[in-house]
Design an enzyme around this catalytic site. Structure first.
Site, short mmCIF file in Angstrom:
data_model
loop_
_atom_site.label_atom_id
_atom_site.label_comp_id
_atom_site.label_asym_id
_atom_site.label_seq_id
_atom_site.Cartn_x
_atom_site.Cartn_y
_atom_site.Cartn_z
N ILE A 171 -4.07 7.60 4.84
CA ILE A 171 -5.04 7.95 3.81
C ILE A 171 -6.27 7.08 3.96
O ILE A 171 -6.16 5.85 4.04
CB ILE A 171 -4.44 7.73 2.40
CG1 ILE A 171 -3.11 8.47 2.26
CG2 ILE A 171 -5.43 8.14 1.31
CD1 ILE A 171 -2.27 8.03 1.07
N CYS A 172 -7.44 7.70 3.98
CA CYS A 172 -8.71 6.96 4.04
C CYS A 172 -9.21 6.81 2.60
O CYS A 172 -9.79 7.73 2.04
CB CYS A 172 -9.72 7.72 4.90
SG CYS A 172 -11.28 6.85 5.07
N LEU A 173 -8.93 5.66 2.04
CA LEU A 173 -9.33 5.35 0.67
C LEU A 173 -9.61 3.86 0.61
O LEU A 173 -8.72 3.05 0.91
CB LEU A 173 -8.21 5.75 -0.30
CG LEU A 173 -8.47 5.62 -1.79
CD1 LEU A 173 -9.64 6.50 -2.24
CD2 LEU A 173 -7.22 5.98 -2.58
#
Length: 157
Positions: free
Chosen positions: A93-95
């Protein structure tokens, strides 16, 4: 008290707090047979937000805590396939709050709320999967159609 012992205390407190309230997700410790085996490994379920192509979907996420939690973020990995510009085929996840913007005041619950918000409002300008980010920006109908299809195929029980 060791760093790992402090991490264990914090993790157990967060688990207890989250289990004591009704929420948008379910959570539990990874088990083997009937025994809880490792407080540092959780399984959680989040539900696709209303008004998104993910609605009706039930998404499994694995959470692994480092020994120095909460000073380092836990690792969140989607186990359910999802069509999203900020989540790749490995479930990464790109967060920002799961990486360089993590602070010890954040909790798993806040991170899950942020992941749910990311499902509702993808960030195509910082995609983990550039082609899906481009499609989200340039052909929203096709993006929604594909995301809905994947949700029906992989996230319905």
């Amino acid at each position: 008290m060791s760093v790992k012992a402090r991490a264990t205390q914090r993790i157990q407190k967060e688990l207890k707090d989250m289990k004591s309230k009704h929420s948008l997700y379910s959570i539990g410790i990874e088990t083997k047979g009937t025994e809880e085996t490792n407080v540092f490994k959780w399984k959680t379920t989040i539900y696709g937000p209303q008004g998104t192509p993910y609605v009706g979907g039930i998404f499994q996420i694995r959470i692994e805590f480092p020994n120095d939690y909460p000073f380092k973020p836990p690792k969140f990995t989607f186990e359910t396939r999802i069509y999203h510009p900020n989540i790749n085929s490995n479930g990464s996840i790109c967060l920002d709050i799961l990486k360089d913007k993590w602070t010890p005041s954040l909790t798993v619950e806040k991170a899950l709320l942020s992941i749910s918000a990311l499902l509702a409002a993808p960030n195509p300008d910082d995609p983990l999967v550039p082609e899906i980010g481009e499609q989200f920006k340039n052909d929203r109908f096709k993006f929604d159609q594909t995301a809905r299809k994947w949700t029906e195929q992989y996230a319905y029980n």
